[in-house]
Structures are given as structure tokens and as C-alpha cells.
Design an enzyme around this catalytic site. Structure first.
Site, PDB file in Angstrom:
ATOM      1  CB  CYS A  11      -1.114   0.049   1.311  1.00 43.11           C
ATOM      2  SG  CYS A  11      -0.064  -0.036   2.897  1.00 43.11           S
ATOM      3  CG  ASN A  14       4.243  -1.547   5.106  1.00 47.32           C
ATOM      4  OD1 ASN A  14       5.558  -1.860   5.585  1.00 47.32           O
ATOM      5  ND2 ASN A  14       3.304  -2.630   5.264  1.00 47.32           N
ATOM      6  CB  CYS A  16      -3.594   1.859   7.149  1.00 44.32           C
ATOM      7  SG  CYS A  16      -3.235   3.184   8.117  1.00 44.32           S
ATOM      8  NE  ARG A  17      -4.368   1.625   1.840  1.00 40.57           N
ATOM      9  CZ  ARG A  17      -4.137   2.323   0.779  1.00 40.57           C
ATOM     10  NH1 ARG A  17      -5.040   2.304  -0.384  1.00 40.57           N
ATOM     11  NH2 ARG A  17      -3.436   3.136   0.769  1.00 40.57           N
ATOM     12  CB  SER A  18       0.412  -3.455   2.858  1.00 38.25           C
ATOM     13  OG  SER A  18       1.215  -2.518   3.641  1.00 38.25           O
ATOM     14  CG  ASP A 131      -5.057   6.028   2.203  1.00 41.09           C
ATOM     15  OD1 ASP A 131      -5.225   5.851   3.350  1.00 41.09           O
ATOM     16  OD2 ASP A 131      -4.267   6.849   1.716  1.00 41.09           O
TER      17      ASP A 131
HETATM   18  P1  4NP Z   1      -1.675   2.911   4.012  1.00 47.15           P
HETATM   19  O1  4NP Z   1      -2.331   4.395   4.642  1.00 47.15           O
HETATM   20  O2  4NP Z   1      -1.351   3.197   2.852  1.00 47.15           O
HETATM   21  O3  4NP Z   1      -3.092   1.733   3.925  1.00 47.15           O
HETATM   22  O4  4NP Z   1      -0.975   2.358   4.972  1.00 47.15           O
HETATM   23  C1  4NP Z   1      -1.757   5.441   4.608  1.00 47.15           C
HETATM   24  C2  4NP Z   1      -0.854   5.738   5.809  1.00 47.15           C
HETATM   25  C3  4NP Z   1      -0.044   6.991   5.857  1.00 47.15           C
HETATM   26  C4  4NP Z   1      -0.463   7.854   4.792  1.00 47.15           C
HETATM   27  C5  4NP Z   1      -0.943   7.649   3.816  1.00 47.15           C
HETATM   28  C6  4NP Z   1      -1.955   6.425   3.613  1.00 47.15           C
HETATM   29  N1  4NP Z   1       0.404   9.034   4.841  1.00 47.15           N
HETATM   30  O5  4NP Z   1       0.104   9.938   4.064  1.00 47.15           O
HETATM   31  O6  4NP Z   1       1.121   9.262   5.846  1.00 47.15           O
END
Ligand code: 4NP
Length: 170
Positions: A11, A14, A16-18, A131
Site C-alpha cells: 500500500c 505500509n 494501515c492496509r498492507s 485508503d
Molecule cells: P496505508 O495508509 O497506505 O494503508 O498504510 C496510509 C498511511 C499513511 C499515509 C497515507 C496512507 N500518509 O500519507 O502518511
């Protein structure tokens, strides 16, 4: 395909989702006693959270359903991952396009959107795992619902490949 088969979830951050996909998929692999045949990891395309534990909201949402994210730490996806992993699974189309740019021509594995493996009609309006980072608690529940569903579909898909390759003699 040689074993162990290696699966990488990707994702943006790294956190939240992955990592959620990593823990859910690992738990299903373990429950089906496939831990010696299938290895799981996760990574991000962005470097803001390198070395950090998953987002507390993802950890809490997953823990309510019995998944443990506490040992996972954010890392960047690299082009070397394409030489290690057989399945590189992107959460959204932006992750997928970043990965397509990194993809070496000799990569012979699968690079796909995770929701391409969903089993249920219920997510047919979605092409990607959204996201959840800037949204509310509902977003984290939806992400986990989708990940549970797509994990079962992905594992069935991989098992079919293992069986095909067993029948072909390795
Ligand atoms: P992820 O979510 O891609 O599912 O881990 C996010 C976590 C942090 C950010 C964006 C998406 N960020 O912009 O910091």
C-alpha cells in the site's frame, strides 16, 4: 512454481492496509497449515513511516477480530522485491502504477490489485481497497471486511496454482 511461494502486500504507507492484509492472510495460511508453503510480507511505496508500527486504528480494528499486527514494521517496497516475491498485491490503482514502473521485465509472478481476488459480489462496486488514513472508523472496518474476503480468494487462487504445479510434477 517453487515453494515456498512468497506473497507481498503493498500500500502507500505500509501502516494501515498492507499490514492488515499481511496479518489476516498469514492467519488464514496458518489456519490451513500452509505456513511452510506460503510466506507473507508487506511494504509501502511511501517512506513517511519507515520502521513504524502499524497505525493504532488498524491495530485495534484487527485485534477486535483476532488479528495481531503488533510485530509488523513499515518498510519500503524495492525493485529487489520483484526477484523475491511471486505475488505482489497492490491495494489501490496508485500503488499498482508505482509498482508497474518498478517492475523488471524478467518478473514472471503476478502483480495485481487485491480486490481482483474477491469472492463476493458485495465488493463489485469497488476496484481498490480505499485508503483509510484520513477517514473515520468506518473506513477501517470496510478495509478489514474487504481484506478478509480478498484474502480467502487469493489463497484459493494460490492453492489452485500449487495443485496445478504438483500435478505437472513440480
Ligand atoms: P496505508 O495508509 O497506505 O494503508 O498504510 C496510509 C498511511 C499513511 C499515509 C497515507 C496512507 N500518509 O500519507 O502518511
Amino acid at each position: 512454481m517453487k515453494e515456498p511461494i512468497k506473497v507481498l502486500f503493498v500500500c502507500l504507507g505500509n501502516i494501515c492496509r498492507s499490514p492488515t492484509a499481511h496479518a489476516v492472510f498469514q492467519q488464514i495460511v496458518n489456519a490451513q497449515e500452509l505456513g511452510s508453503k506460503i510466506q507473507v510480507d508487506s511494504a509501502g511505496t511511501g517512506d513517511w513511516h519507515l520502521g513504524h508500527a502499524p497505525d493504532a486504528r488498524s491495530t485495534a480494528t484487527a485485534a477486535e477480530r483476532g488479528y495481531d499486527l503488533s510485530d509488523l514494521r513499515s518498510r519500503l517496497v524495492t525493485s529487489a522485491d520483484f526477484t523475491q516475491f511471486d505475488y505482489i498485491i497492490a491495494m489501490d490503482t496508485s500503488n499498482l502504477s508505482n509498482l508497474q514502473v518498478m517492475r523488471p521485465s524478467e518478473f514472471s509472478g503476478e502483480l495485481e490489485l487485491f480486490l481482483n481476488y474477491t469472492a463476493k459480489e458485495r465488493y463489485s462496486d469497488y476496484t481498490e481497497v480505499p485508503d483509510p488514513y484520513l477517514g473515520g472508523a468506518d473506513g477501517f472496518e470496510l478495509v478489514l471486511d474487504m481484506i478478509e474476503d480478498a484474502s480467502l480468494g487469493l489463497l484459493n487462487h494460490i492453492k489452485a496454482h500449487i495443485q496445478q504445479s504438483d500435478m505437472a510434477g513440480g
